[in-house]
Structure formats: structure tokens, C-alpha cells
Design an enzyme around this catalytic site. Structure first.
Site, PDB file in Angstrom:
ATOM      1  N   ASP A  61       5.686  49.100   9.432  1.00  0.00           N
ATOM      2  CA  ASP A  61       6.070  49.481   8.069  1.00  0.00           C
ATOM      3  C   ASP A  61       6.362  48.216   7.274  1.00  0.00           C
ATOM      4  OD1 ASP A  61       6.078  52.035   9.026  1.00  0.00           O
ATOM      5  OD2 ASP A  61       8.252  52.325   8.950  1.00  0.00           O
TER       6      ASP A  61
ATOM      7  N   CYS B 114      35.137  72.385   3.629  1.00  0.00           N
ATOM      8  CA  CYS B 114      35.027  71.691   2.339  1.00  0.00           C
ATOM      9  C   CYS B 114      34.640  72.689   1.246  1.00  0.00           C
ATOM     10  CB  CYS B 114      34.075  70.512   2.454  1.00  0.00           C
ATOM     11  SG  CYS B 114      34.498  69.202   1.283  1.00  0.00           S
TER      12      CYS B 114
ATOM     13  N   HIS C 281      36.333  67.506   6.862  1.00  0.00           N
ATOM     14  CA  HIS C 281      35.159  67.819   7.693  1.00  0.00           C
ATOM     15  C   HIS C 281      35.490  67.650   9.169  1.00  0.00           C
ATOM     16  CE1 HIS C 281      32.073  68.065   4.479  1.00  0.00           C
ATOM     17  NE2 HIS C 281      32.956  67.326   3.830  1.00  0.00           N
TER      18      HIS C 281
ATOM     19  N   GLU D  45      33.937  68.668  11.648  1.00  0.00           N
ATOM     20  CA  GLU D  45      32.725  68.453  12.447  1.00  0.00           C
ATOM     21  C   GLU D  45      32.435  66.976  12.696  1.00  0.00           C
ATOM     22  OE1 GLU D  45      32.836  69.325   9.306  1.00  0.00           O
ATOM     23  OE2 GLU D  45      31.095  68.670   8.155  1.00  0.00           O
TER      24      GLU D  45
HETATM   25  N1  GLN Z   1      31.334  69.969  -3.916  1.00  0.00           N
HETATM   26  C1  GLN Z   1      32.662  69.996  -3.406  1.00  0.00           C
HETATM   27  C2  GLN Z   1      33.464  68.794  -3.864  1.00  0.00           C
HETATM   28  O1  GLN Z   1      32.925  67.803  -4.263  1.00  0.00           O
HETATM   29  C3  GLN Z   1      32.666  70.087  -1.902  1.00  0.00           C
HETATM   30  C4  GLN Z   1      32.053  68.911  -1.213  1.00  0.00           C
HETATM   31  C5  GLN Z   1      31.749  69.162   0.214  1.00  0.00           C
HETATM   32  O2  GLN Z   1      31.601  70.296   0.649  1.00  0.00           O
HETATM   33  N2  GLN Z   1      31.549  68.111   0.975  1.00  0.00           N
HETATM   34  O3  GLN Z   1      34.667  68.819  -3.812  1.00  0.00           O
END
Ligand code: GLN
Length: 536
Positions: free
Chosen positions: A148, A382, A508, A510
């Protein structure tokens, strides 16, 4: 003295350099070495934070708030050690650093060029990790495929770096493909020979070839590859398709990739890799005693990589519960009040995914109403948590038209609003609330019981938040703010009283689930779904 391993890819993309790097690192770690993995991405975005998940899959956020490539998620899940912004560098960042220094006058009088200035900056970014003193071995994965145009400066930097280092202080692993031609009934080595030739043109002789293949590579083929690619026969490593990525470290162990690497780096093998916990995890993963169906409601569900960490967290939590978790993706904008019941029938739990923008929002809200009223385990992450707050506001508190100001700036009830310090931000890249923040858990709450402690830290990536003006009202009506940021009083977790499992997290979880440490929220959510499936 740190040793360096570079991993390049040939023939085609998507061969799984990230998994091979993570598997090798796992084996070296299991022998007692301190290892980290870094990824260079050849695109010009400063980071993948501004990329659509359809383009690039999930954006993985590190403890220190870097928005990075999803391969870093694999590194963390395999090694159970955190990465940082130094672990993912793009061409954009390399150029930005060089150009900033040019403006500061660092190169006054000189022409600034790809060689040496860009290649020097690349090498500096490899060395940064080695020089921390924290690692015996740094593995650097070069994104893209050899040949590449855009990965050329990285390959040249690797060549120079190896030349500068001592003889036995670095090596190059080239990941390549041995395709099977069904018509000829044969495995073909030519593409590999050509891609090694291309590397040689750039001045790099790979030390080890990891060969992706759908069929076992016999001794003759190994010999042929070794002879024509100029490597030892034991440096031809077979990487056969596996049923799970978590098998790959054991497959690499069988091929003795770790031993070959250590011998080339003149490092002692120390001990046989300690992989008891890993094998125990695999045993439970492969011998489930039950099965549950979880609905994953999101708007990027066509591309499984968009929710990589969530999917992997379910694998960890499923193994912990000895339960196969079948994740069924449901496109949120296909859900309406009329079809939601039908679409969600038979699920034992629902996860409403993170996301941005208005598309699919009403489908998410409709889903949450259904699972809340029907006592089906619910986990909102979130945006999923924000939707739960909107749903509860509209349908329980009677706040007609309640919404997040992200979706409806004119809503009469802005139950989710923009964080104060976000309001004056004009630059999009890297300006969300990012990285690790502390969170106090309310005594006696489900969250406190699940985590088994009173303070946690979790990673964030968002601009909007629960609007504290409404906090008392929600609490009185049974949606409890059970996780609070001790510094700014933001609501990080909400949970429903009198429901088997209804938890929304602004962060998050996860991003912190690993094989060694499955995330407690996922483990408990899966357990709740399992209990629900047994009852129904
Ligand atoms: N859009 C929402 C915010 O900015 C949630 C973002 C998300 O789910 N990571 O607060």
C-alpha cells in the site's frame, strides 16, 4: 533492554494481525514477560474518533481518553492490561506532530521530508513505549497491507529501526495468506512469495511467516515457503481458521510461535506458559449448560465490528455463567410501536447500544418501554441509558415530549442535556468526555451489590448527560440514580426498583471486560437473562 517485534501483513487485509499480535503477546506474558502492543494506522485521521462505525468498526476508548482502533480492545481483552494513547498512532498524528514542530521552528532552514522527518517521528513513537521501562517486549502492528502506498513510511521506519538496533533486538513477523484453490485442490504459496518479495524490495527480510489458511499446511508446503521466502522451516507458522479468536493463543503455542520468537530475540523461554485460567475460560465457553437470546438494539448492527467490545463482553460473561449467549442484532430504526412486541418476542434480555444522532431513537425508546413493563432484563449503555431516562420521563413521569437535547433541542423537558463544559466546544475530534472517571455507588443499590464496592472507575465517551434538574423527580418515581460522579455530581448509573434487571450506564462497561475479568455488569445481566429464561 526492550526488544521489538514488528507485525506486517501481506496479500490481503483482514487476516487478523490484531489477533495474532494479541495471541503472541499473551503467550509471552504467560511465560513471565512484560509485553505491550501498539498499532500504527496508515490513515490521515488523527484518530478513529471521527470515523463512522461503518467505516472502521467500533472506536475503542483507553483509560487516558484516547479514541483508538478496535484492535486495542483485543489487546486489553487478551492481556488484561490497559493500553494508552501511545498504543495507537495514525499517519495523521505523525504528520500533525511533525508539522507542529515545523511551525515551532524545530527544523529551521531545513526542508521537511518524509525521510527522515516522518520516519524519525514514527521511530520515536515506537521507542516511547520501550523507554517507559515498563516492557520487556513491544509488539508494533503495522496497519494495512505491504505494498500500500500509505504504509510505505512505516515500513521504511521499521527498516531503519532494525538497522539501528542490535542484531537480536528486533524481528519482523509477516502475516500472510495461503489460499486454497478448490478447483486445483491445492494450497497456493505464490501470493506469499510475492508479498515477501515486496517486503524485500523495501529492505526487510521477515524472520517469521504466520500463514493464515483454511487447511493444514503439510511439511512439503512449509519447506517450500521456507525455501522461497528465505526463512527457517520452524519460522513458518500455520494459523488455521479457529472457531473462536480465544483459541488462537493455544494454536500459536502448538506451532511454537512464542519459542521461535524468543530464540530469535535471544531471550530465555523462562517457564512453560501459565494458561490455566485461559484454558478454564475456553472450557466453559465451549461447554455451555444453557442458552439465552439477547437482543442488541442499535443502528449499526449490520456491521458486527461496530459493537465489538459489547459482543466480546457477552462472550466473557456467558462463559462465566456457563451459558451460551446468542446475540441477536435488531436494527433500531426498524422497530415501531406496532411491531416491537413481535420483534422482541422470545428474547431473554435486551441491550440498547451506544450511539449518536436521532436515527432509530424512537425504536430504542419503544423497546425500553416494552422490556420495562414486561420485566425483561434490560441493559442500556450510554445512549441506551439516555433513552431509558427519556422513556421513563415520558411514560412514567408524564413529561410529554421529554427528550435529549441531542435529538430535540427544543424539547419542553430536556431530561438529557449537554454537559456545561461541552457547550463552547467547536472542534469535533477528541473533545467528548473521554476516558476513565470515578463513580460512587449508592449504598444498598443493585449497582453496589453487583460491583461489590462503593467506588468504581469506568470509561466514558459522550457529550450529553442526565439533567440533574429532574433527579429528585426520577428518584421519587423509582428510577434510582445509583452511580454518581464524585467530582461533578453527574449521574452515571440509573436503575429501576422492582425490576429483575433494569440498569443504564452512562459509561461504557464493555471497554473493561477481559477474559481474566469479565465485567460484573455483563455477568449479572447475563445471569438475570438466564433466570428470566428459566422462569419463562
Ligand atoms: N450521543 C450520546 C452523547 O453524546 C451518547 C454517546 C454514546 O452512546 N457513546 O452523549
Amino acid at each position: 533492554m526492550t526488544k521489538y517485534i514488528f507485525v506486517t501483513g501481506g496479500v490481503t487485509s483482514s487476516l487478523g494481525k490484531g489477533i495474532i499480535s494479541a495471541s503472541l503477546a499473551k503467550l509471552l506474558q504467560a511465560r513471565g514477560y512484560r509485553v505491550t502492543i501498539q498499532k500504527f494506522d496508515p490513515y490521515i485521521n488523527i484518530d478513529p474518533g471521527t470515523l463512522n462505525p461503518y467505516e472502521h468498526g467500533e472506536c475503542f476508548v483507553t483509560e487516558d481518553g484516547a479514541e483508538t482502533d478496535l484492535d486495542l480492545g483485543h489487546y486489553e481483552r487478551f492481556l488484561n492490561t490497559p493500553t494508552s494513547k501511545a498504543n495507537n498512532i495514525t499517519t495523521g498524528r505523525i504528520y500533525q506532530n511533525v508539522i507542529n514542530r515545523e511551525r515551532e521552528g524545530a527544523f529551521l532552514g531545513k526542508t521537511v521530508q518524509v525521510v527522515p522527518h516522518i520516519t524519525d517521528e514514527i521511530k520515536r513513537n515506537v521507542r516511547i513505549l520501550g523507554e517507559t521501562g515498563d516492557y520487556d517486549i513491544v509488539i508494533t502492528e503495522i496497519g494495512g497491507t505491504v505494498g500500500d502506498i500509505e504504509s510505505l513510511p512505516f515500513i521504511e521506519a521499521v527498516r531503519q529501526f532494525r538497522w539501528e538496533l542490535g542484531q537480536n533486538d528486533s524481528l519482523v513477523i509477516h502475516l500472510t495468506l495461503i489460499p486454497f484453490l478448490a478447483a486445483a485442490g491445492e494450497l497456493k504459496t505464490k501470493p506469499t512469495q510475492h508479498s515477501v518479495k515486496m517486503l524485500l524490495e523495501y529492505g526487510i527480510q521477515p524472520d517469521i511467516l504466520v500463514c493464515r489458511t483454511e487447511h493444514h499446511i503439510n511439511a512439503d508446503i512449509r519447506k517450500k515457503i521456507a525455501l522461497f521466502c528465505n526463512v527457517n522451516i520452524n519460522a513458518v507458522i500455520e494459523s488455521i481458521d479457529a472457531s473462536t479468536i480465544y483459541d488462537v493463543p493455544l494454536l500459536m503455542l502448538k506451532e511454537q510461535l512464542d519459542k521461535t520468537v524468543l530464540s530469535k530475540l535471544k531471550l530465555p523461554t523462562k517457564q512453560e506458559p501459565v494458561l490455566d485460567n485461559w484454558k478454564d475460560f475456553l472450557g466453559r465457553l465451549k461447554n455451555p449448560t444453557a442458552e439465552i437470546r439477547i437482543g442488541l438494539i442499535g443502528k449499526y448492527v449490520e456491521l458486527p465490528d461496530a459493537y465489538k467490545s459489547i459482543i466480546e463482553s457477552f462472550i466473557h460473561a456467558g462463559a462465566k455463567n456457563e451459558c451460551k449467549v446468542k446475540v441477536e442484532s435488531i436494527q433500531s430504526d426498524s422497530l415501531t410501536p406496532d411491531n416491537a412486541v413481535e420483534r422482541l418476542k422470545g428474547l431473554h434480555g435486551v441491550l440498547v447500544a451506544p450511539g449518536f444522532g436521532i436515527r432509530g431513537i424512537e425504536g430504542k425508546i419503544e423497546t425500553i418501554k416494552y422490556v420495562r413493563e414486561n420485566n425483561i432484563p434490560f441493559f442500556g449503555i450510554c445512549l441506551g441509558m439516555q433513552c431509558a431516562v427519556v422513556e421513563y420521563g415520558r411514560n412514567v413521569l408524564g413529561l410529554k415530549g421529554a427528550h435529549s437535547t441531542e435529538m430535540d433541542p427544543e424539547t419542553p423537558y430536556p431530561v438529557i442535556g449537554m454537559m456545561e463544559d461541552q457547550k463552547n466546544i467547536t472542534q469535533m475530534g477528541g473533545t467528548m468526555r473521554l476516558g476513565s472517571y470515578a463513580c460512587d455507588l449508592k449504598k444498598g443499590s443493585k449497582a453496589a451489590a453487583i460491583y461489590g464496592k462503593s467506588q468504581i472507575t469506568e470509561r466514558h465517551r459522550h457529550r450529553y448527560e442526565f439533567n440533574n434538574t429532574y433527579r429528585k423527580q426520577y428518584e421519587a418515581a423509582g428510577l434510582i440514580p445509583s452511580g454518581i460522579n464524585p467530582e461533578n455530581d453527574l449521574v452515571e448509573i440509573v436503575e429501576l426498583k422492582n425490576h429483575p434487571f433494569f440498569v443504564g450506564a452512562q459509561f461504557h462497561p464493555e471497554l473493561k471486560s477481559t477474559v481474566a475479568n469479565p465485567h460484573p455488569l455483563f455477568v449479572n445481566f447475563v445471569a438475570a437473562a438466564l433466570a428470566y429464561s428459566r422462569k419463562n
